[in-house]
Motif scaffolding. Structure first.
Motif, short mmCIF file in Angstrom:
data_model
loop_
_atom_site.label_atom_id
_atom_site.label_comp_id
_atom_site.label_asym_id
_atom_site.label_seq_id
_atom_site.Cartn_x
_atom_site.Cartn_y
_atom_site.Cartn_z
N ASP A 25 0.82 -1.21 0.00
CA ASP A 25 0.00 0.00 0.00
C ASP A 25 0.86 1.26 0.00
N ALA A 26 1.96 1.25 0.74
CA ALA A 26 2.87 2.41 0.76
C ALA A 26 3.48 2.64 -0.63
N LEU A 27 3.88 1.55 -1.31
CA LEU A 27 4.42 1.68 -2.67
C LEU A 27 3.35 2.22 -3.62
N PHE A 28 2.14 1.68 -3.51
CA PHE A 28 1.06 2.11 -4.40
C PHE A 28 0.72 3.58 -4.19
N ALA A 29 0.60 3.99 -2.95
CA ALA A 29 0.25 5.39 -2.65
C ALA A 29 1.33 6.34 -3.15
N ALA A 30 2.60 5.96 -3.01
CA ALA A 30 3.71 6.82 -3.44
C ALA A 30 3.76 6.97 -4.96
N THR A 31 3.11 6.06 -5.69
CA THR A 31 3.16 6.09 -7.15
C THR A 31 1.79 6.38 -7.77
N TYR A 32 0.84 6.87 -6.95
CA TYR A 32 -0.48 7.29 -7.39
C TYR A 32 -1.35 6.15 -7.95
N TRP A 33 -1.30 5.03 -7.26
CA TRP A 33 -2.21 3.92 -7.50
C TRP A 33 -3.00 3.70 -6.21
N ARG A 34 -4.26 3.28 -6.35
CA ARG A 34 -5.08 2.94 -5.19
C ARG A 34 -5.46 1.47 -5.31
N ARG A 35 -5.21 0.75 -4.21
CA ARG A 35 -5.55 -0.68 -4.20
C ARG A 35 -7.03 -0.86 -3.95
N GLY A 36 -7.64 -1.70 -4.77
CA GLY A 36 -9.04 -2.06 -4.58
C GLY A 36 -9.11 -3.45 -3.96
N ARG A 37 -9.72 -4.38 -4.67
CA ARG A 37 -9.85 -5.75 -4.16
C ARG A 37 -8.50 -6.45 -4.10
N THR A 38 -8.37 -7.31 -3.10
CA THR A 38 -7.22 -8.21 -2.98
C THR A 38 -7.78 -9.59 -2.69
N TYR A 39 -7.31 -10.59 -3.43
CA TYR A 39 -7.87 -11.93 -3.27
C TYR A 39 -6.82 -12.98 -3.62
N PRO A 40 -6.91 -14.16 -2.99
CA PRO A 40 -5.95 -15.23 -3.29
C PRO A 40 -6.22 -15.81 -4.67
N VAL A 41 -5.14 -16.16 -5.35
CA VAL A 41 -5.27 -16.77 -6.68
C VAL A 41 -4.62 -18.15 -6.74
N GLY A 42 -4.18 -18.65 -5.61
CA GLY A 42 -3.60 -19.99 -5.55
C GLY A 42 -2.10 -19.97 -5.41
N GLY A 43 -1.58 -21.05 -4.86
CA GLY A 43 -0.15 -21.20 -4.72
C GLY A 43 0.49 -20.20 -3.77
N GLY A 44 -0.31 -19.62 -2.87
CA GLY A 44 0.22 -18.64 -1.94
C GLY A 44 0.26 -17.22 -2.49
N TYR A 45 -0.20 -17.03 -3.73
CA TYR A 45 -0.18 -15.71 -4.36
C TYR A 45 -1.52 -15.01 -4.18
N HIS A 46 -1.45 -13.67 -4.21
CA HIS A 46 -2.65 -12.84 -4.12
C HIS A 46 -2.63 -11.84 -5.27
N ALA A 47 -3.82 -11.56 -5.80
CA ALA A 47 -3.96 -10.53 -6.83
C ALA A 47 -4.44 -9.25 -6.13
N MET A 48 -3.81 -8.15 -6.50
CA MET A 48 -4.18 -6.84 -5.97
C MET A 48 -4.59 -5.95 -7.14
N GLU A 49 -5.84 -5.57 -7.17
CA GLU A 49 -6.34 -4.72 -8.24
C GLU A 49 -6.07 -3.27 -7.89
N LEU A 50 -5.46 -2.55 -8.84
CA LEU A 50 -5.10 -1.15 -8.63
C LEU A 50 -5.82 -0.28 -9.64
N GLU A 51 -6.13 0.92 -9.23
CA GLU A 51 -6.66 1.91 -10.17
C GLU A 51 -5.85 3.19 -10.04
N ALA A 52 -5.67 3.85 -11.16
CA ALA A 52 -4.89 5.09 -11.17
C ALA A 52 -5.67 6.20 -10.48
N ILE A 53 -4.95 6.98 -9.66
CA ILE A 53 -5.61 8.11 -8.99
C ILE A 53 -4.91 9.41 -9.39
#
Length: 189
Positions: A161-189
């Protein structure tokens, strides 16, 4: 069973006809997949799940998509995401950010943000470290490995979240996609 084959053949023919229809290039959404250090999975994914419209893969060394029968599904774009990325509606960064320290991740995300079209989005797929002490976690082991091998780091959600905020992205949904990985949906702000 014969009816099922006819239905399948008809649907396949309809898909092919849609692909063959000319499309207005200026109005087509553009997707860009940023490279990871290991690329073999990209070709397999595109072979079995073609994007519509076709996407683009940014990489330092572009291999011939036609040799693998994928030229109708993506095109290669030579480039370095530390300098600039092509303009697009959607960026896919799958296991990219964990290879790099915060400074380099900021550069990658900032370049994506500055090139993103209006309403641009990004999908970041990474492991999320659980900072709870005493809880066994594969991402924590991977964190030590990444630090030793690439100088990168596995991060927790607050660090992302700190990386996203510093680069003008906002995180929306976050969900597991398998194998220990998570998808984080970002939108430009």
């Amino acid at each position: 069973m014969a009816r099922d084959r006819r239905v399948h053949r008809h649907r396949t023919q309809q898909r092919q006809e849609r692909r063959d229809q000319p499309r207005d290039q200026a109005r087509r959404p553009q997707r860009v997949r940023l490279p990871q250090r290991r690329q073999p999975a990209a070709a397999d994914t595109l072979r079995h799940h073609p994007p519509s419209p076709p996407g683009r893969v940014l990489d330092l060394q572009i291999r011939q998509a036609g040799r693998r029968g994928l030229s109708d599904r993506f095109s290669g774009v030579p480039g370095d995401f530390f300098h600039e990325v092509p303009s697009a509606d959607l960026y896919l960064l799958k296991t990219v950010l964990h290879d790099w320290d915060d400074e380099r991740c900021t550069t990658i995300l900032r370049n994506c943000r500055s090139a993103a079209r209006e309403g641009g989005r990004a999908l970041v797929v990474e492991m999320l470290v659980d900072r709870e002490i005493g809880k066994p976690d594969f991402a924590t082991i991977a964190d030590v490995t990444m630090l030793c091998v690439t100088g990168g780091i596995e991060r927790d959600l607050d660090e992302f979240d700190a990386l996203f905020a510093a680069t003008y992205w906002r995180r929306g949904r976050t969900y597991p996609v398998g194998g220990g990985y998570h998808a984080m949906e970002l939108e430009a702000i």
